[in-house]
Design a protein around this motif. Sequence first.
Motif: not given
Length: 66
Positions: A1-14, A48-59
Motif C-alpha cells: 500500500m502507498k500513501r493516498g490509498t483509500v480502503f474499507e476497514h474490515k472491523h470498523w463501521l461509520d 492509527w497503524w498496523y503492521d504490513s504483515s497484518d494487511l488481511n486483518k484490517y483491509v
Amino acid sequence: MKRGTVFEHKHWLDNKNMPLLCYVTCTRGGMIYYTHWNPEGEQSTGKWWYDSSDLNKYVGKILEAA
C-alpha cells in the motif's frame, strides 16, 4: 500500500453502519499509518497503524489505489 490509498476497514463501521473508509497517510518501517477518510472534506485528526504483515486483518476492499 502507498500513501493516498483509500480502503474499507474490515472491523470498523461509520455512523451510517457502513464500512469505515480509511486513507493511508504514511508507510514506514513495515508499518502502515492511516486515518478516517471523508470524501466531503472533513478530516479526522486521529491516526492509527498496523503492521504490513497484518494487511488481511484490517483491509477489506481497496477503493482507490495510489
